[in-house]
Scaffold this motif. Structure first.
Motif, short mmCIF file in Angstrom:
data_model
loop_
_atom_site.label_atom_id
_atom_site.label_comp_id
_atom_site.label_asym_id
_atom_site.label_seq_id
_atom_site.Cartn_x
_atom_site.Cartn_y
_atom_site.Cartn_z
N MET A 1 -4.62 31.41 14.80
CA MET A 1 -3.20 31.21 14.48
C MET A 1 -2.37 31.25 15.77
SD MET A 1 -0.81 33.61 12.04
CE MET A 1 0.96 33.62 12.18
N ARG A 3 0.70 32.08 17.05
CA ARG A 3 1.91 32.80 16.63
C ARG A 3 3.15 32.36 17.39
NH1 ARG A 3 -1.95 36.65 15.38
NH2 ARG A 3 -1.60 37.64 13.34
N ARG A 61 -0.92 36.26 9.29
CA ARG A 61 -1.11 34.85 8.95
C ARG A 61 -0.54 34.60 7.55
NH1 ARG A 61 -6.96 32.25 9.27
NH2 ARG A 61 -6.39 32.30 11.49
N ALA A 88 -0.41 27.69 11.71
CA ALA A 88 -0.79 28.93 11.02
C ALA A 88 -2.30 29.11 10.95
CB ALA A 88 -0.20 28.95 9.62
N GLY A 89 -3.05 28.15 11.51
CA GLY A 89 -4.50 28.29 11.57
C GLY A 89 -5.22 27.93 10.29
N THR A 90 -4.65 27.03 9.51
CA THR A 90 -5.30 26.63 8.27
C THR A 90 -4.99 25.17 8.01
OG1 THR A 90 -5.54 27.17 5.91
CG2 THR A 90 -3.32 27.28 6.83
#
Length: 270
Positions: A1, A3, A61, A88-90
């Motif tokens: 993620m 940030r 997250r 957001a890493g998804t």
């Protein structure tokens, strides 16, 4: 993620929005252009503290539900929405094509465990998709047919709509929610048909639609003139079912009041 990048992206999109374009008051001093953090949090139905932590690169997250809510609040395009999820890493799931019009079993069971509370579940287009007996006694027998839509009741006079102190405010609430639904489900044929019907049948709806009202669910107190029970002072509290974009409306009266006794009497008759 990522940030820091996520925080910067949220700040940039927030400051790029004009409050008046979203139906928010533009009056009063603003230290920075665009929306305030608490306004974005309200539009996304999340706590201000949680949103602030995201903008300060301190938050955990966010879930898919939170990210979708932020995408709607910030009016992101499809490309921007995908970028938000990547930061957001998804991966972004495809946007829902239509409102969810069935109720989860555990939500339906909850309604039946509230004998002295009227409770209904509405979908994103204000269709009533679940209710308990007391709600039917309060809102009219038409609920039992499973075809009630509160937007049609409010603006087209379809079915029973009791006189209420909150009638005008409820009109703004309905339009705000239907505007959100139109943004989220642009390919939903039932929603499109409803909006066409409301625009054609109600000048009040057309005028409100152009004002782009914004309204967050919460607590409301109102007086309802029931045809048999008389004047009732009621509390309406809204609980969200965010994964299905639905709302549970709980209708109660203050303990010890005449309205509470009347609700108890109505509950014994259903």
């Amino acid at each position: 993620m990522a940030r820091q990048e996520l925080a910067r992206f949220l700040r940039d999109r927030r400051t790029a929005l004009r409050p008046e374009a979203l139906g928010l008051p533009a009056s009063g001093p603003r230290r920075t252009p665009g929306l305030r953090r608490e306004e974005v949090a309200g539009l996304a139905h999340m706590s201000v503290d949680y949103y602030v932590r995201l903008e300060q690169a301190r938050g955990p997250r966010p879930s898919h539900t939170i990210l979708d809510a932020l995408a709607g609040a910030l009016r992101l395009t499809s490309a921007e929405r995908r970028h938000l999820f990547r930061l957001a890493g998804t991966s972004a799931p495809p946007p829902a094509t239509g409102a969810v019009r069935h109720v989860r079993p555990h939500v339906a069971r909850m309604l039946q465990r509230l004998p002295e509370t009227g409770a209904i579940v509405t979908d994103a287009s204000y269709g009533v998709i679940a209710w308990n007996p007391l709600a039917q006694a309060l809102l009219g027998g038409g609920l039992g047919h499973g075809t009630t839509n509160l937007a049609r009741r409010r603006f087209l006079g379809e079915g029973r709509m009791y006189e209420s102190s909150s009638t005008e405010e409820f009109g703004h609430i309905v339009v705000a929610r239907l505007r959100r639904a139109a943004d989220r489900y642009p390919h939903d044929p039932q929603l499109a048909a409803l909006l066409t019907e409301l625009h054609a049948g109600s000048e009040e709806f057309r005028l409100l639609w152009e004002t782009r009202p914004v309204h967050a669910p919460g607590h409301r107190a109102k007086t309802v003139e029931h045809p048999t029970a008389g004047s009732l002072r009621l509390n309406c509290d809204v609980l969200l079912v965010p994964e299905d974009d639905q709302e549970v409306v709980m209708i109660t009266a203050d303990p010890g009041t005449p309205s509470a006794r009347t609700l108890r009497t109505l509950a014994t008759r259903v």
